[in-house]
Design a protein around this motif. Sequence first.
Motif, PDB file in Angstrom:
ATOM      1  N   MET A  76       0.823  -1.212   0.000  1.00 35.40           N
ATOM      2  CA  MET A  76       0.000   0.000   0.000  1.00 35.40           C
ATOM      3  C   MET A  76       0.856   1.261   0.000  1.00 35.40           C
ATOM      4  SD  MET A  76      -3.105  -0.561  -0.372  1.00 35.40           S
ATOM      5  CE  MET A  76      -4.024  -2.068  -0.632  1.00 35.40           C
ATOM      6  N   ASP A  77       2.013   1.210   0.640  1.00 32.30           N
ATOM      7  CA  ASP A  77       2.945   2.340   0.581  1.00 32.30           C
ATOM      8  C   ASP A  77       3.387   2.582  -0.863  1.00 32.30           C
ATOM      9  OD1 ASP A  77       2.857   2.871   3.271  1.00 32.30           O
ATOM     10  OD2 ASP A  77       4.706   1.781   3.757  1.00 32.30           O
TER      11      ASP A  77
ATOM     12  N   TYR B 131      -4.127   6.702  -1.287  1.00 28.32           N
ATOM     13  CA  TYR B 131      -4.443   5.310  -0.998  1.00 28.32           C
ATOM     14  C   TYR B 131      -5.816   4.985  -1.585  1.00 28.32           C
ATOM     15  CZ  TYR B 131      -0.667   5.571   2.459  1.00 28.32           C
ATOM     16  OH  TYR B 131       0.542   5.736   3.068  1.00 28.32           O
ATOM     17  N   PRO B 132      -6.118   3.722  -1.839  1.00 28.62           N
ATOM     18  CA  PRO B 132      -7.481   3.400  -2.281  1.00 28.62           C
ATOM     19  C   PRO B 132      -8.474   3.673  -1.157  1.00 28.62           C
ATOM     20  CG  PRO B 132      -6.238   1.394  -1.812  1.00 28.62           C
ATOM     21  CD  PRO B 132      -5.262   2.520  -1.746  1.00 28.62           C
ATOM     22  N   ASP B 133      -9.679   4.060  -1.510  1.00 34.87           N
ATOM     23  CA  ASP B 133     -10.711   4.280  -0.484  1.00 34.87           C
ATOM     24  C   ASP B 133     -11.138   2.958   0.139  1.00 34.87           C
ATOM     25  OD1 ASP B 133     -10.686   6.987  -1.056  1.00 34.87           O
ATOM     26  OD2 ASP B 133     -12.249   6.805  -2.588  1.00 34.87           O
TER      27      ASP B 133
ATOM     28  N   ASN C 138      -2.346  -4.776  10.036  1.00 39.32           N
ATOM     29  CA  ASN C 138      -2.930  -4.315   8.772  1.00 39.32           C
ATOM     30  C   ASN C 138      -4.222  -3.534   8.985  1.00 39.32           C
ATOM     31  OD1 ASN C 138      -0.808  -5.523   7.472  1.00 39.32           O
ATOM     32  ND2 ASN C 138      -1.956  -7.358   6.882  1.00 39.32           N
ATOM     33  N   TYR C 139      -5.047  -3.939   9.972  1.00 36.38           N
ATOM     34  CA  TYR C 139      -6.278  -3.189  10.267  1.00 36.38           C
ATOM     35  C   TYR C 139      -5.940  -1.785  10.756  1.00 36.38           C
ATOM     36  CZ  TYR C 139      -8.746  -7.682   9.932  1.00 36.38           C
ATOM     37  OH  TYR C 139      -9.252  -8.879   9.500  1.00 36.38           O
ATOM     38  N   LEU C 140      -4.942  -1.675  11.644  1.00 35.52           N
ATOM     39  CA  LEU C 140      -4.542  -0.362  12.159  1.00 35.52           C
ATOM     40  C   LEU C 140      -3.928   0.492  11.047  1.00 35.52           C
ATOM     41  CD1 LEU C 140      -3.018  -1.242  15.646  1.00 35.52           C
ATOM     42  CD2 LEU C 140      -5.084   0.079  15.199  1.00 35.52           C
TER      43      LEU C 140
ATOM     44  N   HIS D   4      -4.745   5.337   7.552  1.00 41.92           N
ATOM     45  CA  HIS D   4      -4.654   5.957   6.226  1.00 41.92           C
ATOM     46  C   HIS D   4      -6.017   6.104   5.562  1.00 41.92           C
ATOM     47  CE1 HIS D   4      -0.498   4.396   6.834  1.00 41.92           C
ATOM     48  NE2 HIS D   4      -0.186   5.564   6.293  1.00 41.92           N
ATOM     49  N   GLY D   5      -7.060   5.966   6.345  1.00 39.74           N
ATOM     50  CA  GLY D   5      -8.406   6.211   5.829  1.00 39.74           C
ATOM     51  C   GLY D   5      -8.887   5.202   4.812  1.00 39.74           C
TER      52      GLY D   5
END
Length: 314
Positions: A220-221, A230-232, A245-247, A252-253
């Motif tokens: 994702m970075d 980042y993707p919504d 990963n959840y955090l 990052h919204g």
Amino acid sequence: FMWLTGNVTPDHNTINRFRSSRLKDVLKTIFATIVKFLVSEGFVSLDVACTDGTKMEADANRYTFVWGKSIHTRISRIAEQLEEIWRYAESVTKQELRDSAPITYQDITPEKVEKALCQIDDALNGVDADRKMKAKVRRVRKSWPEQLRKYESQGKILDGRNSYSKTDNDATFMRMKEDYMRNGQLKPGYNPQISTNKQFILNYTIHQCADDTSTYPLHMDDFHSLYGRYPDVSVCDAGYGSEENYLYAFRHGIETFIKYNYFHKEQKRNFRNDPFLSANFYYNEETDGMYCPMGQRMERLSDAKRITDNGFVQ
């Protein structure tokens, strides 16, 4: 291309050199530019990214490998044997040797081992010591420093991994998918991660770790570095479900549709209706305590800390 060159077909090495040298640092930029063009034309969206990975076998010898645990074991064995020789030398010479040996595993180096063995050799030469021990000291004095230098260079190649292939140092040994005989084998390979939208590839990254969980933040970075966002919405399978990963997604919204490993198990009736499973114990927020079906409070015995490959502290 054949038409443009007047049917003069380029050699394989020519194409390979162009790809590996000329395009090495710009290929990802070209890829992102094409994706941005597809977005502007309405063919694809960066709002939703569906991510998954697969194991790709490396073009490397599957029988020539180096294991991190094996290196650790061999260095530990050298440290133990060095301590035994050191203690023997002290008992024979009836005096403590000059340095505060033996050397521990944490600070063992080829230079320190060479120095220690030199001291032991000098001390034993002046006394009536066991011939076999003297011969062993002379033998390991030649071999151990050289072995430790080899382990040192192998450790640098490993760089935190548990293994690598001797014919492709970047490849890590990982369990591939079962073949038609249902044999799951360890083979040198890579873990490519791909994000898609409407069957178009939005992003790709290559990883040296076998599990998908630790690849998610890095992937994702890379997505953010390509598109400045980042993707919504992020859609993944249960292999990506973890606290880390959840955090990461929350910070990052990113809205996630990522199951955790026990999701399907928790949906089963025998799981939900079993009062003696710790997951089903009653939790009292006021007392911050878990209670078993008999009403007894479960006391905390200890705290545990684990650090993931990405440095995340659980």
